[in-house]
Design a protein around this motif. Structure first.
Motif, PDB file in Angstrom:
ATOM      1  N   HIS A  25      87.352  89.632  19.491  1.00 56.91           N
ATOM      2  CA  HIS A  25      86.279  90.557  19.835  1.00 56.91           C
ATOM      3  C   HIS A  25      86.445  90.900  21.313  1.00 56.91           C
ATOM      4  N   SER A  26      86.734  92.166  21.587  1.00 60.06           N
ATOM      5  CA  SER A  26      86.999  92.566  22.975  1.00 60.06           C
ATOM      6  C   SER A  26      85.700  92.807  23.728  1.00 60.06           C
ATOM      7  N   LEU A  27      85.698  92.420  25.017  1.00 63.69           N
ATOM      8  CA  LEU A  27      84.579  92.828  25.864  1.00 63.69           C
ATOM      9  C   LEU A  27      84.748  94.316  26.164  1.00 63.69           C
ATOM     10  N   PRO A  28      83.642  95.028  26.399  1.00 60.69           N
ATOM     11  CA  PRO A  28      83.728  96.498  26.515  1.00 60.69           C
ATOM     12  C   PRO A  28      84.789  96.986  27.505  1.00 60.69           C
TER      13      PRO A  28
ATOM     14  N   MET B 247      88.677  97.885  14.723  1.00 66.46           N
ATOM     15  CA  MET B 247      87.957  97.918  13.439  1.00 66.46           C
ATOM     16  C   MET B 247      86.465  98.105  13.629  1.00 66.46           C
ATOM     17  N   GLY B 248      86.063  98.538  14.804  1.00 68.20           N
ATOM     18  CA  GLY B 248      84.676  98.931  15.025  1.00 68.20           C
ATOM     19  C   GLY B 248      83.789  97.824  15.568  1.00 68.20           C
ATOM     20  N   ALA B 249      82.555  98.226  15.899  1.00 69.18           N
ATOM     21  CA  ALA B 249      81.591  97.273  16.460  1.00 69.18           C
ATOM     22  C   ALA B 249      81.168  96.276  15.388  1.00 69.18           C
ATOM     23  N   ASP B 250      81.074  95.008  15.777  1.00 72.94           N
ATOM     24  CA  ASP B 250      80.715  93.947  14.832  1.00 72.94           C
ATOM     25  C   ASP B 250      79.268  93.539  15.091  1.00 72.94           C
ATOM     26  N   LYS B 251      78.391  93.904  14.173  1.00 70.05           N
ATOM     27  CA  LYS B 251      76.963  93.615  14.388  1.00 70.05           C
ATOM     28  C   LYS B 251      76.684  92.108  14.343  1.00 70.05           C
ATOM     29  N   ASP B 252      77.627  91.352  13.775  1.00 63.93           N
ATOM     30  CA  ASP B 252      77.444  89.898  13.738  1.00 63.93           C
ATOM     31  C   ASP B 252      77.980  89.216  14.996  1.00 63.93           C
TER      32      ASP B 252
ATOM     33  N   GLN C 225      77.368  90.346  18.630  1.00 62.83           N
ATOM     34  CA  GLN C 225      76.799  91.086  19.777  1.00 62.83           C
ATOM     35  C   GLN C 225      77.324  92.514  19.879  1.00 62.83           C
ATOM     36  N   ASN C 226      77.663  93.091  18.737  1.00 66.52           N
ATOM     37  CA  ASN C 226      78.175  94.470  18.685  1.00 66.52           C
ATOM     38  C   ASN C 226      79.473  94.677  19.450  1.00 66.52           C
ATOM     39  N   LEU C 227      80.170  93.598  19.781  1.00 64.18           N
ATOM     40  CA  LEU C 227      81.486  93.759  20.411  1.00 64.18           C
ATOM     41  C   LEU C 227      82.451  94.330  19.370  1.00 64.18           C
TER      42      LEU C 227
END
Lengths: 180, 203
Positions: B158-161, B176-181, B183-185
């Motif tokens: 999960h990449s930091l912005p 693969m998009g923002a992961d709501k599980d 922290q939306n990273l």
């Protein structure tokens, strides 16, 4: 472990990389963050934590039972089986005794090779594997129900083991198999 | 507990040339103490006045002792100039280690729990960072571990912005998009094919 690229490759890539941020995952600002991250990773190996992510309908003991019955079919002790599969005897014992134990990925690979089923099918038997469809669960329950802990396999048990291995060898989890 | 893997290059932005650094596997108390002494005050100015007490280090030492020889994770670090330049924790088993990539759904992979560089190497914190290349070397360590574990180089994180462009553009990972599980990273994966292409990449 050896790096998969050499220092010339690293120099070329680093030279053309922009100066920018590269951070990923949890934030690390102090020593306690590192220790907490390590403890979280280690905690995941413990049964109580894995139960939380385990699908309720998944049979707990499928992988352990498969290993146990395969070992009995081949009349091997835990130590002998471990030697054949090229993993430690402790890990074979843990797989058989602890339904929530998650083996090392390499162990899964070696077990799959020994049982002659795709590694991907065995991955679906792990306690933390994402649930896929009912056909696997049905096959697992049928297999589990047929087993009894006698010294050698009865004809019915042998048939059940063969059926289950046959199912795993063609089970693709609803996706294309990749040949592994 | 802490073993050197080898000497690797980091680019010194002040000197304009490459410097030798050491890539390590594992961790010891000295590494933790160096993070607390050098990293933490730069993140939090007040931290310098509130140094951890002895009890903190006793706790840390006990924790490290208990966490020796892990089965399902590996910690990597880079040292240069007597300082920890970056660290990465990689998980090899568990729910996060199944691929979500359309190329090979549910195939096993290694998951980067964290990849962190020293504050003096971060563009967001300092105008001219000391070294460039810490993230690249640590990431390639994760790819190497994935190959060693017979996962064909597959890696997820999960990449930091601020780092999304690096993972998307420079490492060719699939966004693969923002992961709501989480922290939306945004969730990134390096597929088997992408790993092969990355390793054989030219300049």
């Amino acid at each position: 472990m050896k790096l998969c690229v050499d220092n010339d490759w690293l120099r070329r890539q680093i030279e053309s990389d922009p100066i920018g941020e590269v951070e990923a995952g949890r934030g690390i600002r102090r020593s306690a963050d590192v220790v907490n991250a390590l403890e979280s990773a280690a905690e995941y190996q413990k049964p109580k934590d894995r139960q939380a992510v385990q699908p309720a309908s998944r049979s707990d003991a499928a992988l352990g039972l498969l290993v146990h019955m395969t070992r009995r079919r081949d009349r091997l002790s835990v130590a002998q089986f471990a030697e054949r599969v090229r993993v430690s005897a402790e890990e074979v014992a843990a797989i058989e005794k602890d339904p929530s134990y998650s083996p090392r990925p390499r162990t899964i690979h070696n077990l799959a090779e020994y049982v002659k089923v795709p590694a991907k099918s065995l991955l679906n038997l792990l306690p933390d594997a994402p649930a896929v469809d009912h056909s696997l669960e049905d096959a697992v329950h049928k297999f589990a129900a047929s087993s009894d802990d006698l010294s050698g396999l009865s004809r019915a048990e042998r048939r059940s083991l063969n059926d289950f291995v046959k199912f795993l060898s063609i089970y693709n989890g609803g996706t294309k198999t990749d040949g592994k | 507990m802490k073993q050197a893997i080898g000497t690797i290059p980091l680019f010194g932005l002040g000197s304009g040339k490459f410097h030798d650094a050491v890539l390590f596997r594992g961790i010891d108390l000295a590494t933790l103490q160096s993070i607390e002494a050098s990293w933490t005050p730069m993140f939090d100015a007040a931290a310098a006045e509130n140094r951890p007490e002895d009890a903190h280090w006793e706790w840390a030492a006990k924790a490290l002792q208990a966490l020796q020889n892990p089965l399902n994770y590996e910690l990597f670090g880079i040292e240069a100039d007597g300082e920890t330049q970056g660290m990465m924790l990689v998980v090899k088993g568990g729910a996060k280690c199944f691929s979500r990539h359309p190329e090979h759904p549910r195939m096993p992979l290694v998951y980067v729990d964290f990849l962190a560089t020293a504050p003096w190497n971060r563009r967001g914190l300092i105008e001219t960072p000391t070294y460039k290349g810490v993230g690249r070397v640590l990431f390639m360590s994760a790819v190497s571990l994935s190959i060693e574990e017979e996962f064909a180089g597959r890696v997820a994180l999960h990449s930091l912005p601020g780092a999304e462009a690096f993972y998307r553009g420079r490492l060719s990972m699939t966004d693969m998009g923002a992961d709501k599980d989480y922290q939306n990273l945004r969730y990134f994966e390096l597929s088997t094919t992408q790993a092969k292409q990355l390793i054989s990449a030219g300049p």
